[in-house]
Write an enzyme that holds these catalytic residues in place. Structure first.
Site, PDB file in Angstrom:
ATOM      1  N   GLN A 117      -8.581   3.155  -3.497  1.00  0.00           N
ATOM      2  CA  GLN A 117      -8.214   4.519  -3.076  1.00  0.00           C
ATOM      3  C   GLN A 117      -6.747   4.573  -2.731  1.00  0.00           C
ATOM      4  OE1 GLN A 117      -9.055   2.351  -0.857  1.00  0.00           O
ATOM      5  NE2 GLN A 117      -8.548   2.999   1.216  1.00  0.00           N
ATOM      6  N   ARG A 158       0.803  -1.215   0.000  1.00  0.00           N
ATOM      7  CA  ARG A 158       0.000   0.000   0.000  1.00  0.00           C
ATOM      8  C   ARG A 158       0.842   1.274   0.000  1.00  0.00           C
ATOM      9  NH1 ARG A 158      -4.394  -0.043   4.353  1.00  0.00           N
ATOM     10  NH2 ARG A 158      -5.065   1.758   3.144  1.00  0.00           N
ATOM     11  N   LYS A 169      -9.178  18.550   6.591  1.00  0.00           N
ATOM     12  CA  LYS A 169     -10.096  18.300   7.708  1.00  0.00           C
ATOM     13  C   LYS A 169     -10.336  19.667   8.367  1.00  0.00           C
ATOM     14  CE  LYS A 169     -10.444  13.668   7.746  1.00  0.00           C
ATOM     15  NZ  LYS A 169      -9.639  12.720   8.509  1.00  0.00           N
ATOM     16  N   TYR A 175      -8.954  14.492  -6.089  1.00  0.00           N
ATOM     17  CA  TYR A 175      -9.262  15.778  -5.450  1.00  0.00           C
ATOM     18  C   TYR A 175      -8.457  15.927  -4.170  1.00  0.00           C
ATOM     19  CZ  TYR A 175     -12.733  12.788  -2.988  1.00  0.00           C
ATOM     20  OH  TYR A 175     -13.372  11.783  -2.311  1.00  0.00           O
ATOM     21  N   PRO A 176      -8.060  17.165  -3.871  1.00  0.00           N
ATOM     22  CA  PRO A 176      -7.387  17.414  -2.601  1.00  0.00           C
ATOM     23  C   PRO A 176      -8.414  17.736  -1.522  1.00  0.00           C
ATOM     24  CG  PRO A 176      -7.259  19.375  -3.969  1.00  0.00           C
ATOM     25  CD  PRO A 176      -8.081  18.372  -4.744  1.00  0.00           C
ATOM     26  N   MET A 177      -8.072  17.476  -0.268  1.00  0.00           N
ATOM     27  CA  MET A 177      -9.017  17.787   0.819  1.00  0.00           C
ATOM     28  C   MET A 177      -8.324  18.136   2.130  1.00  0.00           C
ATOM     29  SD  MET A 177     -10.663  14.154   2.063  1.00  0.00           S
ATOM     30  CE  MET A 177     -11.348  14.893   3.545  1.00  0.00           C
ATOM     31  N   SER A 179     -16.742  12.978   7.081  1.00  0.00           N
ATOM     32  CA  SER A 179     -16.817  13.839   5.893  1.00  0.00           C
ATOM     33  C   SER A 179     -17.836  14.948   6.096  1.00  0.00           C
ATOM     34  CB  SER A 179     -17.192  13.023   4.651  1.00  0.00           C
ATOM     35  OG  SER A 179     -16.129  12.160   4.305  1.00  0.00           O
ATOM     36  N   HIS A 190     -15.589   5.520   8.715  1.00  0.00           N
ATOM     37  CA  HIS A 190     -15.197   5.886   7.345  1.00  0.00           C
ATOM     38  C   HIS A 190     -14.720   4.642   6.585  1.00  0.00           C
ATOM     39  CE1 HIS A 190     -12.850   7.966   4.163  1.00  0.00           C
ATOM     40  NE2 HIS A 190     -11.879   7.123   4.463  1.00  0.00           N
TER      41      HIS A 190
HETATM   42  C1  VOV Z   1     -12.478   3.213  -1.438  1.00  0.00           C
HETATM   43  C2  VOV Z   1     -12.790   3.141  -0.203  1.00  0.00           C
HETATM   44  C3  VOV Z   1     -12.067   3.687   0.990  1.00  0.00           C
HETATM   45  C4  VOV Z   1     -11.616   2.923   2.045  1.00  0.00           C
HETATM   46  C5  VOV Z   1     -11.747   1.424   2.213  1.00  0.00           C
HETATM   47  C6  VOV Z   1     -10.978   3.823   2.983  1.00  0.00           C
HETATM   48  C7  VOV Z   1     -10.438   3.421   4.209  1.00  0.00           C
HETATM   49  C8  VOV Z   1      -9.670   4.280   4.979  1.00  0.00           C
HETATM   50  C9  VOV Z   1      -9.034   3.896   6.221  1.00  0.00           C
HETATM   51  C10 VOV Z   1      -9.165   2.522   6.857  1.00  0.00           C
HETATM   52  C11 VOV Z   1      -8.320   4.964   6.674  1.00  0.00           C
HETATM   53  C12 VOV Z   1      -7.524   5.069   7.989  1.00  0.00           C
HETATM   54  C13 VOV Z   1      -6.241   4.350   7.965  1.00  0.00           C
HETATM   55  C14 VOV Z   1      -5.340   4.791   6.846  1.00  0.00           C
HETATM   56  O1  VOV Z   1      -5.216   3.999   5.908  1.00  0.00           O
HETATM   57  O2  VOV Z   1      -4.832   5.898   6.887  1.00  0.00           O
HETATM   58  C15 VOV Z   1      -8.489   6.007   5.702  1.00  0.00           C
HETATM   59  C16 VOV Z   1      -7.855   7.243   5.775  1.00  0.00           C
HETATM   60  C17 VOV Z   1      -8.238   8.326   4.991  1.00  0.00           C
HETATM   61  N1  VOV Z   1      -9.210   8.339   4.012  1.00  0.00           N
HETATM   62 FE1  VOV Z   1     -10.206   6.747   3.317  1.00  0.00          FE
HETATM   63  N2  VOV Z   1     -11.053   5.113   2.485  1.00  0.00           N
HETATM   64  C18 VOV Z   1     -11.723   5.080   1.278  1.00  0.00           C
HETATM   65  C19 VOV Z   1     -12.060   6.144   0.454  1.00  0.00           C
HETATM   66  C20 VOV Z   1     -11.802   7.468   0.820  1.00  0.00           C
HETATM   67  C21 VOV Z   1     -12.376   8.617   0.185  1.00  0.00           C
HETATM   68  C22 VOV Z   1     -13.360   8.602  -0.961  1.00  0.00           C
HETATM   69  C23 VOV Z   1     -11.886   9.730   0.818  1.00  0.00           C
HETATM   70  C24 VOV Z   1     -12.277  11.163   0.555  1.00  0.00           C
HETATM   71  C25 VOV Z   1     -13.306  11.603   1.615  1.00  0.00           C
HETATM   72  C26 VOV Z   1     -14.612  12.087   1.042  1.00  0.00           C
HETATM   73  O3  VOV Z   1     -15.565  12.268   1.855  1.00  0.00           O
HETATM   74  O4  VOV Z   1     -14.741  12.289  -0.164  1.00  0.00           O
HETATM   75  C27 VOV Z   1     -10.965   9.282   1.815  1.00  0.00           C
HETATM   76  C28 VOV Z   1     -10.206  10.122   2.600  1.00  0.00           C
HETATM   77  C29 VOV Z   1      -9.319   9.618   3.548  1.00  0.00           C
HETATM   78  C30 VOV Z   1      -8.362  10.449   4.232  1.00  0.00           C
HETATM   79  C31 VOV Z   1      -8.153  11.942   3.988  1.00  0.00           C
HETATM   80  C32 VOV Z   1      -7.683   9.644   5.124  1.00  0.00           C
HETATM   81  C33 VOV Z   1      -6.584  10.089   6.100  1.00  0.00           C
HETATM   82  C34 VOV Z   1      -7.274  10.744   7.277  1.00  0.00           C
HETATM   83  C35 VOV Z   1      -6.419  11.079   8.446  1.00  0.00           C
HETATM   84  O5  VOV Z   1      -6.903  11.899   9.279  1.00  0.00           O
HETATM   85  O6  VOV Z   1      -5.310  10.545   8.602  1.00  0.00           O
HETATM   86  N3  VOV Z   1     -10.963   7.896   1.819  1.00  0.00           N
HETATM   87  N4  VOV Z   1      -9.332   5.592   4.717  1.00  0.00           N
END
Ligand code: VOV
Length: 248
Positions: free
Chosen positions: A184, A130, A148, A144-146, A222, A171
């Site tokens: 992702q 990963r 918190k 897209y950038p984002m 989100s 999430h």
């Molecule tokens: C395709 C599906 C999907 C899946 C399974 C998934 C899972 C996960 C896990 C398990 C974790 C935490 C552990 C890690 O791996 O960091 C994350 C982390 C994260 N994610 Fe996520 N995310 C997805 C998808 C996914 C999307 C579509 C988005 C955009 C949000 C939206 O509203 O548009 C997103 C954002 C994030 C972000 C910005 C972080 C880091 C946040 C922080 O504060 O550090 N993410 N994400």
């Protein structure tokens, strides 16, 4: 002070968006255009060798709408190597006809919100897969950038670790519903670019981006904390189709 999440950091990442200056491109002769395309394809072949050796990865997509025409997503072990390819692109003949539209600098990131296995994570094959991903060459991409949010009661960085962990768990559960449909890649960009993360989604079905992003809007993390930059969506541009794309 709330406990900061710890991150694991992988390959450095550049999303490089360009717009084709078709008017200028059309002023070239067929032969000049062919030469420029062939020179560019030679560069892509070099990237393919790097990817085959597991020393980086790349993906090229055409972009819909007027924000850009083409996106190069490039991953390399160091920022220096990333800069080298950016410069190599800029030195090509084709680049004279590719106007910079947008760019994003970040690093592939995993956080410690979810429980980790024992041992050095950098030695764990699943974690390595990963952090150093070979980009899936799916039919479609969405970037897209984002950030918190840090506002009043909705300040992510003031929440205790446990609360953030619970929100991230929820999430992850929503995300897991899209297993097999969307991949992702989250890249961290605090200190590197204007937002805190880059979100790159890959899918063979473009509609899954809309469904996933919409469903996630209802996730508390989100809904309360997500702030988003511009969205880019596009279609894969395989090397074999580059000539057709640039044909005028
Ligand atoms: C395709 C599906 C999907 C899946 C399974 C998934 C899972 C996960 C896990 C398990 C974790 C935490 C552990 C890690 O791996 O960091 C994350 C982390 C994260 N994610 Fe996520 N995310 C997805 C998808 C996914 C999307 C579509 C988005 C955009 C949000 C939206 O509203 O548009 C997103 C954002 C994030 C972000 C910005 C972080 C880091 C946040 C922080 O504060 O550090 N993410 N994400």
């Amino acid at each position: 002070m709330s406990e900061a999440a710890q991150t694991l950091d992988g390959w450095y990442c550049l999303h490089d968006f360009r717009t084709v200056d078709w008017a200028a491109w059309k002023t070239l002769t067929n032969e000049e255009r062919q030469e420029a395309i062939q020179e560019f394809l030679t560069l892509v072949e070099k990237w393919e060798k790097t990817e085959a050796a597991n020393e980086g990865s790349h993906a090229i997509y055409t972009i819909m709408g007027q924000k850009a025409d083409i996106m190069f997503m490039l991953l390399r072990p160091t920022m220096e190597e990333l800069h080298e390819i950016e410069t190599a692109i800029n030195k090509t003949k084709l680049a004279e006809y590719l106007v910079p539209a947008y760019s994003y600098v970040s690093v592939v990131e995993l956080s410690n919100y979810l429980p980790a296995e024992a041992g050095d994570p950098y030695e764990n094959p699943e974690v390595r897969r990963r952090l150093y991903p070979i980009l899936p060459k799916t039919n479609h991409v969405c970037f897209y950038p984002m950030d918190k949010r840090r506002q009043g009661n909705d300040n992510w960085y003031m929440l205790p670790m446990e609360e953030r962990r619970n929100l991230m768990r929820a999430h992850g559960m929503t995300g897991r519903k899209y297993a097999g449909k969307v991949v992702q890649i989250i890249t961290g960009s605090v200190g590197f670019d204007d937002y805190e993360w880059g979100v790159t989604l890959f899918s063979n079905d473009v509609l899954q981006f809309k469904k996933l992003v919409y469903e996630m809007r209802f996730d508390e993390v989100s809904a309360r904390f997500g702030e988003f930059g511009s969205f880019f969506v596009g279609n894969i541009l395989p090397k074999e189709k580059m000539e057709q794309f640039l044909h005028v």
